[in-house]
Design a protein around this motif. Structure first.
Motif, PDB file in Angstrom:
ATOM      1  N   GLU A  10       0.810  -1.219   0.000  1.00  0.00           N
ATOM      2  CA  GLU A  10       0.000   0.000   0.000  1.00  0.00           C
ATOM      3  C   GLU A  10       0.846   1.274   0.000  1.00  0.00           C
ATOM      4  OE1 GLU A  10      -1.792   1.305   3.894  1.00  0.00           O
ATOM      5  OE2 GLU A  10      -1.458  -0.834   4.369  1.00  0.00           O
ATOM      6  N   TYR A  11       2.155   1.124   0.048  1.00  0.00           N
ATOM      7  CA  TYR A  11       3.018   2.308   0.096  1.00  0.00           C
ATOM      8  C   TYR A  11       3.781   2.523  -1.213  1.00  0.00           C
ATOM      9  CZ  TYR A  11       1.948   1.813   5.014  1.00  0.00           C
ATOM     10  OH  TYR A  11       1.274   1.692   6.204  1.00  0.00           O
ATOM     11  N   SER A  12       3.354   1.870  -2.277  1.00  0.00           N
ATOM     12  CA  SER A  12       4.002   2.082  -3.565  1.00  0.00           C
ATOM     13  C   SER A  12       3.418   3.338  -4.225  1.00  0.00           C
ATOM     14  CB  SER A  12       3.809   0.859  -4.452  1.00  0.00           C
ATOM     15  OG  SER A  12       2.433   0.611  -4.679  1.00  0.00           O
ATOM     16  N   PRO A  13       4.187   4.018  -5.068  1.00  0.00           N
ATOM     17  CA  PRO A  13       5.579   3.711  -5.445  1.00  0.00           C
ATOM     18  C   PRO A  13       6.540   3.973  -4.290  1.00  0.00           C
ATOM     19  CG  PRO A  13       4.950   5.825  -6.366  1.00  0.00           C
ATOM     20  CD  PRO A  13       3.708   5.246  -5.750  1.00  0.00           C
ATOM     21  N   LEU A  14       7.593   3.214  -4.265  1.00  0.00           N
ATOM     22  CA  LEU A  14       8.501   3.254  -3.122  1.00  0.00           C
ATOM     23  C   LEU A  14       9.395   4.477  -3.074  1.00  0.00           C
ATOM     24  CD1 LEU A  14       9.547  -0.475  -2.770  1.00  0.00           C
ATOM     25  CD2 LEU A  14       7.841   0.804  -1.513  1.00  0.00           C
ATOM     26  N   GLU A  15       9.287   5.341  -4.096  1.00  0.00           N
ATOM     27  CA  GLU A  15      10.072   6.575  -4.018  1.00  0.00           C
ATOM     28  C   GLU A  15       9.468   7.544  -3.012  1.00  0.00           C
ATOM     29  OE1 GLU A  15       8.701   6.364  -7.648  1.00  0.00           O
ATOM     30  OE2 GLU A  15       8.035   8.425  -7.976  1.00  0.00           O
ATOM     31  N   LYS A  16       8.250   7.261  -2.558  1.00  0.00           N
ATOM     32  CA  LYS A  16       7.600   8.129  -1.576  1.00  0.00           C
ATOM     33  C   LYS A  16       8.274   7.973  -0.217  1.00  0.00           C
ATOM     34  CE  LYS A  16       3.419   6.594  -1.769  1.00  0.00           C
ATOM     35  NZ  LYS A  16       1.950   6.480  -1.564  1.00  0.00           N
ATOM     36  N   THR A  17       8.107   9.015   0.595  1.00  0.00           N
ATOM     37  CA  THR A  17       8.637   8.931   1.955  1.00  0.00           C
ATOM     38  C   THR A  17       7.586   8.307   2.867  1.00  0.00           C
ATOM     39  OG1 THR A  17       7.866  11.189   2.434  1.00  0.00           O
ATOM     40  CG2 THR A  17      10.152  10.923   1.699  1.00  0.00           C
ATOM     41  N   LEU A  18       8.069   7.579   3.853  1.00  0.00           N
ATOM     42  CA  LEU A  18       7.199   6.952   4.840  1.00  0.00           C
ATOM     43  C   LEU A  18       7.339   7.695   6.158  1.00  0.00           C
ATOM     44  CD1 LEU A  18       8.108   3.195   4.187  1.00  0.00           C
ATOM     45  CD2 LEU A  18       6.212   4.500   3.192  1.00  0.00           C
TER      46      LEU A  18
END
Length: 352
Positions: A211-219
């Motif tokens: 659910e956190y893709s795309p992985l270029e995003k910050t968490l």
């Protein structure tokens, strides 16, 4: 948290309204009022900054467990570190006695190789060898890393000998002066140990990040806690903050916002732990082609190593430093004001 440990009785602390409240959330005001207890001697300005850090969503409201569970996990970690260090010092005193060396004589021997009271780690090891003081490699590194308060390879001789003198008065040490980097590495070490013991399949990691893709995003730290919960690990705010800091430094990925991490960085680090033989770079199956700048991040290799051997680059700005009950074994952004304040809260020696 160390200040609370030293200043408050656990029974009294848990009887306070803030602690026994059944409301799962607390307001920033309630939290600040709680820390205003005179016996805690915590400055009001600092309490406000700490509340701001815990208020991840900037709503003036945050989970009470961000603090209470973190405090409990800190107590477990601190107690086990202190117990382990106490045992090491008792063994050291026994070896000194075998050599007919008093603590004062040992102090003189160390200061003979020091510069203004500070001795380099290699010189300390050499003195140990000269005095026929032998420790296992892991035990020796644990002790030296804990005493290296500045993370610069130097140890203040009086800190070591003062601990030895304290054991002449008390059966055990009642306090430790530890910098946040040491706690960060110890917490990460225990998490890594647990991850390796579980043999988590890579497809489970893929699912955790879906659910956190795309992985270029910050968490955010909340996102990271949810990911670890899906992997079976309920990390406290303090533990998660420690892990985020360690991974960002290890993977050379400093981002501008507090307590956040690039998804791909955390993903690749997890793969390096649970599947070290997997070729990297690796991207989540649900992520679209990554931007060039993120591909560069994913190419960074995280060599498998003991987190406790980690030392941040000397000129790098400082980041912040935070279980499931994983401390049963006594053997585990760019810098911002709020993060520095959390570091000070963990290390009372910086609260002067």
């Amino acid at each position: 948290m160390e200040m609370l440990r030293k200043k408050s009785d656990p029974t009294i602390l848990q009887a306070m309204d803030f602690w026994k409240s059944r409301d799962p959330h607390t307001t920033s005001k309630e939290f600040i009022d709680f820390l205003a207890e005179p016996s805690f001697t915590i400055r009001s300005g600092y309490s406000k900054k700490l509340a701001k850090l815990l208020d991840v969503q900037s709503r003036g409201l945050f989970s009470r467990e961000y603090f209470t569970k973190s405090y409990e996990s800190y107590l477990n970690c601190e107690m086990n570190v202190r117990d382990k260090f106490t045992k090491i010092l008792k063994n050291l005193k026994a070896m000194l006695s075998e050599q007919d060396l008093s603590v004062s004589s040992f102090d003189k021997a160390l200061n003979a190789h020091s510069e203004f009271g500070y001795i380099k780690k290699p010189a300390l090891k050499a003195t140990f060898h000269e005095k026929r003081i032998q420790f296992g490699q892991e035990t020796l590194e644990f002790m030296l890393n804990m005493l290296d308060y500045g993370n610069d390879g130097y140890i203040f001789v009086n800190h070591l000998t003062d601990y030895l003198k304290a054991l002449d008065v008390y059966e055990t040490l009642n306090y430790l002066n530890i910098n946040h980097n040491f706690f960060m590495a110890e917490v990460t070490h225990e998490i890594v140990r647990a991850l390796k013991s579980e043999e988590i399949p890579t497809d489970k990691i893929d699912a955790a990040f879906e659910e956190y893709s795309p992985l270029e995003k910050t968490l955010s730290i909340i996102d990271c806690q949810r990911i670890f919960t899906s992997l079976g690990y309920d990390l406290t705010f303090w533990e998660m903050l420690s892990l985020i800091e360690f991974v960002k430094r290890k993977m050379n990925s400093l981002i501008h916002k507090d307590i956040e991490i690039i998804g791909l960085v955390l993903y690749n680090w997890l793969l390096s732990i649970v599947a070290p033989d997997t070729d990297r770079p690796r991207t989540n199956a649900h992520a679209p082609p990554q931007k060039e700048e993120i591909q560069n991040v994913s190419e960074i290799k995280s060599e498998e190593a003991d987190p406790r051997d980690y030392r941040p680059p000397k000129k790098q700005e400082q980041l912040p430093s935070i279980s499931p009950d994983k401390y049963e074994n006594p053997e585990l952004r760019n810098s911002t004001d709020s993060q520095d304040d959390l570091i000070k809260f963990l290390n009372p020696s910086k609260n002067s």
